[in-house]
Design an enzyme around this catalytic site. Structure first.
Site, PDB file in Angstrom:
ATOM      1  N   CYS A  69     -49.380 -15.462   0.752  1.00 31.58           N
ATOM      2  CA  CYS A  69     -48.669 -16.141   1.609  1.00 31.58           C
ATOM      3  C   CYS A  69     -48.445 -15.552   3.135  1.00 31.58           C
ATOM      4  O   CYS A  69     -48.408 -16.125   4.074  1.00 31.58           O
ATOM      5  CB  CYS A  69     -47.159 -16.367   1.062  1.00 31.58           C
ATOM      6  SG  CYS A  69     -46.378 -14.687   0.729  1.00 31.58           S
ATOM      7  N   HIS A 109     -41.850 -13.795   0.041  1.00 36.70           N
ATOM      8  CA  HIS A 109     -42.335 -14.988   0.442  1.00 36.70           C
ATOM      9  C   HIS A 109     -42.394 -15.290   1.972  1.00 36.70           C
ATOM     10  O   HIS A 109     -41.374 -15.148   2.422  1.00 36.70           O
ATOM     11  CB  HIS A 109     -42.010 -16.083  -0.215  1.00 36.70           C
ATOM     12  CG  HIS A 109     -42.845 -17.400  -0.038  1.00 36.70           C
ATOM     13  ND1 HIS A 109     -44.192 -17.405  -0.358  1.00 36.70           N
ATOM     14  CD2 HIS A 109     -42.602 -18.433   0.741  1.00 36.70           C
ATOM     15  CE1 HIS A 109     -44.628 -18.618   0.051  1.00 36.70           C
ATOM     16  NE2 HIS A 109     -43.700 -19.250   0.659  1.00 36.70           N
ATOM     17  N   ASP A 124     -45.544 -24.998   4.774  1.00 29.89           N
ATOM     18  CA  ASP A 124     -46.010 -24.052   3.793  1.00 29.89           C
ATOM     19  C   ASP A 124     -47.383 -24.352   3.425  1.00 29.89           C
ATOM     20  O   ASP A 124     -47.830 -25.255   2.785  1.00 29.89           O
ATOM     21  CB  ASP A 124     -44.935 -23.903   2.751  1.00 29.89           C
ATOM     22  CG  ASP A 124     -45.387 -22.316   1.985  1.00 29.89           C
ATOM     23  OD1 ASP A 124     -46.504 -21.864   2.022  1.00 29.89           O
ATOM     24  OD2 ASP A 124     -44.487 -21.906   1.381  1.00 29.89           O
TER      25      ASP A 124
END
Length: 258
Positions: A69, A109, A124
Site C-alpha cells: 500500500c 495502511h 485506494d
C-alpha cells in the site's frame, strides 16, 4: 510532462495526450488495479529502499514490479497530483475480522483522499484484492463496482474518524470493516511511507514479512500466487493449483509482469 506521468500512463495503457478528469478516474483506477500487483517480494528478499519519487519510479515503472500500500498508493498519489487533482495521503489501521480487532501494527495502511468540488473521496489501489475501483465519498453513500460494494462512514469509535466498509462480490454477505483512517492527519511527506515500510518489513505481527505473496485483480476476479500455490477467483469460482519453486518463477513472469 514528467517521466513519472509518461511511464505511469504507458504501463497502464493510457495515451500521453489524454486528459484525466474526475469522470474518467474509474477507468484509471481499474487499469491500475489490473496492472500493478500487490506484492511483498522486496520485503522477503530484504531489498527495500527508502520511499521516494525516484525509487517508486524505478521499481514500478522501469522494472515493472508491484508493491504494498505504501508504494502503490504513493505512486498513484504522485500521478494524480501531476494530473491536477487535489489529493493527500493519510494513514489507516487495518481491521482483522477473524479477531474482531484492528491490527497491532498501528497506522500502517497508506491511502489517498481526493477533493472534488465540495466533496472528499477515498481513493485506494493498495488494499490487495479489496479495491473499490472508484472514488468512495466520505458520506456513507454506497459505491458499487465489479469487485463489490464499498462505503466510507463516520467512525465514532476506533483509530480514526472514518472507516472503509465493504462487501466483496461472491465473498461477503454482510458489510465488514476494511480499515479506519484519520482524515485530520494528512501525511506530510513520503518519509512516512518509509516509516510504514520499516514496520511492515520488521514487525513480528506483520503479515507481509513471512512468505512471498503476489496478487492482482483480473477481468473475471483475482489471482494470488504464493511459493506453494496459485489461486484463481473467476466469476465467484475458486480454483487452487499446487506449485513448486520453478513454477512460482514461471507464473510470476507470466501473470504479474506487464
Amino acid at each position: 510532462m514528467s517521466d513519472l506521468n509518461v511511464l505511469f500512463r504507458k504501463r497502464i495503457g493510457i495515451p500521453e495526450d489524454e486528459t484525466i478528469t474526475f469522470s474518467t478516474l474509474d477507468r484509471v483506477l481499474e487499469k491500475t488495479a489490473k496492472t500493478f500487483p500487490f506484492e511483498n517480494l522486496c520485503n522477503i528478499e530484504n531489498k527495500t529502499k527508502d520511499i521516494t519519487e525516484e525509487s517508486l519510479l524505478q521499481k514500478m515503472l522501469v522494472r515493472n514490479e508491484g508493491g504494498l500500500c505504501y508504494e502503490l498508493n504513493s505512486l498513484l498519489y504522485l500521478f494524480l497530483l501531476e494530473n491536477g487533482f487535489h489529493v493527500t495521503l493519510v494513514r489507516g489501521d487495518v481491521y482483522k475480522p477473524e479477531t474482531g480487532e484492528y491490527q497491532s501494527l498501528g497506522r500502517t495502511h497508506l491511502t489517498i483522499l481526493l477533493k472534488h468540488g465540495e466533496q472528499t473521496y477515498l481513493v485506494d489501489t493498495g488494499f490487495g484484492a479489496n479495491l473499490p475501483l472508484k472514488p468512495v465519498p466520505l458520506t456513507g453513500e454506497t459505491v458499487t463496482s465489479a469487485t463489490g460494494q464499498f462505503r466510507v462512514i463516520n467512525a465514532d469509535t476506533g483509530p480514526g474518524d472514518y472507516r472503509l466498509e465493504l462487501k466483496l462480490k461472491h465473498k461477503d454477505k454482510e458489510w465488514r470493516i476494511g480499515y479506519a483512517f484519520d482524515s485530520t492527519r494528512p501525511v506530510s511527506d513520503l518519509g512516512e511511507a518509509s516509516e510504514i515500510q520499516s514496520i511492515i518489513a520488521r514487525h513480528p505481527d506483520s503479515p507481509f514479512n513471512k512468505s512471498r505473496m503476489v496478487t492482482k485483480l483480473t477481468d473475471r476476479g483475482n489471482v494470488t500466487l504464493t511459493p506453494h500455490s496459485l489461486t484463481r477467483w473467476e466469476d465467484g469460482v475458486v480454483t487452487k493449483e499446487s506449485i513448486d519453486e520453478k513454477r512460482f518463477k514461471e507464473l510470476l513472469g507470466e501473470l504479474f509482469t506487464n
